[in-house]
Write a protein that holds these residues in place. Structure first.
Motif, mmCIF file in Angstrom:
data_model
loop_
_atom_site.group_PDB
_atom_site.id
_atom_site.type_symbol
_atom_site.label_atom_id
_atom_site.label_comp_id
_atom_site.label_asym_id
_atom_site.label_seq_id
_atom_site.Cartn_x
_atom_site.Cartn_y
_atom_site.Cartn_z
ATOM 1 N N VAL A 63 0.777 -1.273 -0.084
ATOM 2 C CA VAL A 63 -0.214 -0.004 -0.116
ATOM 3 C C VAL A 63 0.796 1.360 -0.124
ATOM 4 O O VAL A 63 1.845 1.210 0.863
ATOM 5 C CB VAL A 63 -0.866 -0.104 1.127
ATOM 6 N N ILE A 64 0.523 2.027 -1.226
ATOM 7 C CA ILE A 64 1.342 3.323 -1.022
ATOM 8 C C ILE A 64 0.223 4.468 -0.687
ATOM 9 O O ILE A 64 -0.357 4.713 -1.625
ATOM 10 C CB ILE A 64 2.285 3.363 -2.206
ATOM 11 N N LEU A 65 0.518 5.471 0.176
ATOM 12 C CA LEU A 65 -0.233 6.340 0.515
ATOM 13 C C LEU A 65 0.383 7.842 0.276
ATOM 14 O O LEU A 65 1.671 7.695 1.001
ATOM 15 C CB LEU A 65 -0.786 6.281 1.981
ATOM 16 N N ILE A 128 -12.519 8.993 -5.017
ATOM 17 C CA ILE A 128 -12.800 9.212 -3.615
ATOM 18 C C ILE A 128 -13.365 10.485 -3.312
ATOM 19 O O ILE A 128 -12.664 11.511 -3.306
ATOM 20 C CB ILE A 128 -11.662 8.743 -2.709
ATOM 21 N N ALA A 129 -14.437 10.762 -3.030
ATOM 22 C CA ALA A 129 -15.170 11.879 -2.742
ATOM 23 C C ALA A 129 -14.612 12.577 -1.558
ATOM 24 O O ALA A 129 -14.485 12.153 -0.326
ATOM 25 C CB ALA A 129 -16.618 11.671 -2.839
ATOM 26 N N ASN A 130 -14.196 13.847 -1.671
ATOM 27 C CA ASN A 130 -13.810 14.506 -0.615
ATOM 28 C C ASN A 130 -14.854 15.893 -0.232
ATOM 29 O O ASN A 130 -15.168 16.458 -1.074
ATOM 30 C CB ASN A 130 -12.344 15.203 -1.072
ATOM 31 N N TYR A 131 -15.607 15.511 0.586
ATOM 32 C CA TYR A 131 -16.518 16.521 1.199
ATOM 33 C C TYR A 131 -16.132 17.826 2.044
ATOM 34 O O TYR A 131 -16.803 18.429 2.500
ATOM 35 C CB TYR A 131 -17.778 15.575 1.816
ATOM 36 N N TRP A 132 -14.853 17.602 2.391
ATOM 37 C CA TRP A 132 -14.344 18.436 3.391
ATOM 38 C C TRP A 132 -13.485 19.759 2.635
ATOM 39 O O TRP A 132 -12.794 20.705 3.442
ATOM 40 C CB TRP A 132 -13.485 17.805 4.335
ATOM 41 N N GLY A 133 -13.240 19.383 1.259
ATOM 42 C CA GLY A 133 -12.214 20.466 0.426
ATOM 43 C C GLY A 133 -12.631 20.103 -1.126
ATOM 44 O O GLY A 133 -13.781 19.654 -1.266
ATOM 45 N N THR A 134 -11.669 20.685 -1.700
ATOM 46 C CA THR A 134 -11.888 20.813 -3.184
ATOM 47 C C THR A 134 -10.945 19.742 -4.020
ATOM 48 O O THR A 134 -11.211 19.637 -5.254
ATOM 49 C CB THR A 134 -11.623 21.981 -3.673
ATOM 50 N N ALA A 135 -10.159 19.066 -2.995
ATOM 51 C CA ALA A 135 -9.169 18.078 -4.033
ATOM 52 C C ALA A 135 -9.787 16.708 -3.666
ATOM 53 O O ALA A 135 -9.468 16.130 -2.519
ATOM 54 C CB ALA A 135 -7.692 18.346 -3.331
ATOM 55 N N PRO A 136 -10.075 16.011 -4.668
ATOM 56 C CA PRO A 136 -10.481 14.767 -4.340
ATOM 57 C C PRO A 136 -9.453 13.415 -4.090
ATOM 58 O O PRO A 136 -8.136 13.923 -4.508
ATOM 59 C CB PRO A 136 -11.369 14.346 -5.845
ATOM 60 N N PHE A 147 -2.455 2.375 -4.814
ATOM 61 C CA PHE A 147 -1.957 3.646 -4.459
ATOM 62 C C PHE A 147 -3.091 4.579 -4.149
ATOM 63 O O PHE A 147 -4.060 4.562 -4.929
ATOM 64 C CB PHE A 147 -1.215 4.014 -5.824
ATOM 65 N N ILE A 148 -2.945 5.624 -3.049
ATOM 66 C CA ILE A 148 -3.860 6.127 -2.779
ATOM 67 C C ILE A 148 -3.439 7.479 -2.491
ATOM 68 O O ILE A 148 -2.410 7.820 -1.724
ATOM 69 C CB ILE A 148 -4.436 5.630 -1.218
ATOM 70 N N SER A 149 -3.848 8.434 -3.281
ATOM 71 C CA SER A 149 -3.536 9.898 -3.179
ATOM 72 C C SER A 149 -4.413 10.841 -2.632
ATOM 73 O O SER A 149 -5.798 10.597 -2.848
ATOM 74 C CB SER A 149 -3.198 10.372 -4.751
ATOM 75 N N MET A 150 -3.891 11.511 -1.691
ATOM 76 C CA MET A 150 -4.932 12.496 -0.722
ATOM 77 C C MET A 150 -4.433 13.967 -0.583
ATOM 78 O O MET A 150 -3.171 14.057 -0.754
ATOM 79 C CB MET A 150 -5.072 11.704 0.574
ATOM 80 N N PRO A 151 -5.464 14.751 -0.634
ATOM 81 C CA PRO A 151 -4.692 15.987 -0.031
ATOM 82 C C PRO A 151 -3.914 16.081 1.193
ATOM 83 O O PRO A 151 -4.013 15.320 2.128
ATOM 84 C CB PRO A 151 -6.182 16.988 0.135
ATOM 85 N N GLU A 156 -8.770 17.522 6.126
ATOM 86 C CA GLU A 156 -9.287 16.689 4.821
ATOM 87 C C GLU A 156 -8.807 15.489 4.651
ATOM 88 O O GLU A 156 -9.494 14.400 4.581
ATOM 89 C CB GLU A 156 -9.249 17.599 3.535
ATOM 90 N N MET A 157 -7.509 15.001 4.975
ATOM 91 C CA MET A 157 -6.783 13.771 4.819
ATOM 92 C C MET A 157 -7.608 12.920 6.003
ATOM 93 O O MET A 157 -7.793 11.837 5.543
ATOM 94 C CB MET A 157 -5.175 13.944 4.960
ATOM 95 N N LYS A 158 -7.433 13.345 7.183
ATOM 96 C CA LYS A 158 -8.247 12.462 8.194
ATOM 97 C C LYS A 158 -9.526 12.010 7.710
ATOM 98 O O LYS A 158 -9.935 10.787 8.134
ATOM 99 C CB LYS A 158 -8.128 13.166 9.355
ATOM 100 N N ASN A 159 -10.510 13.025 7.503
ATOM 101 C CA ASN A 159 -11.660 12.641 7.021
ATOM 102 C C ASN A 159 -11.647 11.640 5.848
ATOM 103 O O ASN A 159 -12.648 10.837 5.861
ATOM 104 C CB ASN A 159 -12.577 13.930 6.693
ATOM 105 N N LEU A 160 -10.875 11.673 4.801
ATOM 106 C CA LEU A 160 -10.995 10.926 3.859
ATOM 107 C C LEU A 160 -10.458 9.370 4.125
ATOM 108 O O LEU A 160 -11.128 8.457 3.879
ATOM 109 C CB LEU A 160 -10.012 11.397 2.832
ATOM 110 N N MET A 161 -9.621 9.064 5.080
ATOM 111 C CA MET A 161 -8.928 8.048 5.511
ATOM 112 C C MET A 161 -10.053 7.320 6.201
ATOM 113 O O MET A 161 -10.342 6.344 6.269
ATOM 114 C CB MET A 161 -7.697 8.442 6.474
#
Length: 415
Positions: A63-65, A128-136, A147-151, A156-161
């Motif tokens: 897993v690559i985050l 992956i929907a980001n409801y806390w910011g503008t970067a999906p 591979f998972i790419s996050m803001p 935002e990152m913590k909510n996505l995770m």
């Protein structure tokens, strides 16, 4: 064992302009679902460097985050670089565009073309929907690896995770169970602690590993058990704790997430007791530690930062002759400081610190790092002399921990 690597992207991290708190949080959350972090890397906003670190991570991890580089400006190149790495192209994701548009409408702000382009995602990824910011967020799969790419914005990152990525990872991988147990000690060095528990450590079963985690005045002992049954591993960790405690009980102040100020606050609250502080060299740091804890108003009454001798005399009742004979950095002075603040503020305990925090101001008799601390309570006043180093911030932090530990011991002694 499912292995993970965390990559943070951004020149601002490498330049030291912001502190990376993401990887610590991510590592904890991955461990909680049985995925073992094996490495973390930070890389700047250059395509070649990102491609290189992605290839290295893919070779050793399952897993690559990735966090960062997903903003709307030209220096944020994570999406285009991921396109190159996965041989794909950017396309507008309509769901992402709808969420981004709604984000700006709700805030009454205009949406630019740059904002719209944040909905352009690599065709090969799962959105992956980001409801806390503008970067999906983006999820890629290749050869059984993810591979998972996050803001990079922690909120935002913590909510996505929490809401999307961790549940999806648990479904994707069959992971073992990892159970941690932490023993928190104070007042004993890492090497001395290791000598005391050497035989116990050597007898640990292969599936339970021990790590030493030193910090200011403290050493955390972390037991990590790996297996398939969470309750069994939890019980095995506790059995090992029960075996080692008789060897180190005098230095143990808590377990797991306990901080010294949390433990002290809990003891005071349980007993309906109170404390006040008289601080010289620590400049209010001890009061800060105590008031960090929600509900501290139940037991912390107040404090006096008596940096000058005049304040020690006028506000705490330190005798001028004490200062003249022994000096501000002395056992006699901290005794009068602790007893004075206890009496004036009407608390169960009064604690005090006075010393030479550095880097200047020492003498041959009292070098930099000489600190006296005291705790006055119902059964009398206890003192301790600390001989620390030359670094001011470290001396203040060490003093805070040691002073709270003296208070903790006095509370327990007055049961």
């Amino acid at each position: 064992m499912v292995r993970a690597e965390v990559i943070t992207i951004g020149d601002e991290i490498l330049f030291g302009q912001i502190t990376d708190t993401n990887t610590q949080w991510i590592g904890t959350e991955l461990t909680n679902i049985g995925i073992r972090p094996i490495r973390k890397s930070s890389v700047g906003d250059t395509e070649a460097a990102i491609l290189e670190v992605l290839a290295e991570a893919e070779a050793r991890a399952d897993v690559i985050l990735i966090t960062g580089g997903l903003g709307p400006t030209k220096d944020d190149i994570t999406k285009t670089t991921m396109c190159k790495y996965f041989d794909t192209e950017l396309v507008i994701n309509e769901h992402a565009l709808e969420i981004i548009t709604s984000f700006f409408v709700k805030r009454g702000r205009p949406m630019t073309e740059l904002n719209r382009q944040q909905a352009a995602l690599p065709k090969a990824c799962t959105y992956i929907a980001n409801y806390w910011g503008t970067a999906p967020g983006m999820w890629f799969e290749r050869n059984g690896k993810v591979f998972i790419s996050m803001p990079g914005v922690p909120f935002e990152m913590k909510n996505l995770m929490t809401n999307a990525i961790l549940p999806k990872l648990k479904e994707f991988f069959e992971t073992p169970v990892i159970q941690h147990k932490m023993i928190r000690t104070v007042g004993i060095g890492e090497s001395f602690l290791a000598e005391r528990i050497e035989a116990w450590e050597d007898a640990l079963p292969p599936h339970i590993r021990l790590a030493y985690l030193p910090s200011f005045g403290q050493v955390k002992l972390r037991l990590t058990a790996t297996g398939t049954d969470a309750e069994q591993l939890k019980a095995e960790n506790q059995a090992q704790v029960d075996k080692v405690l008789p060897l180190i009980q005098e230095f143990v102040f808590g377990f797991d997430d306990d901080e010294m100020e949390t433990v002290v606050g809990r003891l005071l609250k349980e007993r309906g007791e109170t404390v006040a502080t008289a601080e010289s060299c620590t400049g209010g740091y001890v009061s800060h530690l105590l008031t960090k804890i929600p509900g501290s108003s139940h037991y912390f009454v107040g404090g006096i930062v008596s940096y000058s001798n005049e304040v020690k005399i006028n506000q705490l009742g330190v005798k001028p002759e004490t200062l003249a004979e022994f000096g501000a950095v002395s056992e006699a002075t901290v005794i009068e400081m602790s007893e004075g603040v206890r009496q004036r503020l009407g608390t169960t305990y009064g604690i005090a610190a006075s010393g030479i925090a550095g880097p200047n101001g020492g003498s041959e008799e009292k070098p930099v790092g000489t600190i006296w601390i005291a705790c006055a309570g119902p059964s009398g006043t206890v003192t301790q002399k600390l001989q620390l180093g030359k670094f001011r911030e470290q001396n203040i932090q060490y003093t805070g921990i040691y002073l709270l530990n003296v208070l903790r011991k006095q509370i327990l002694a007055n049961r």
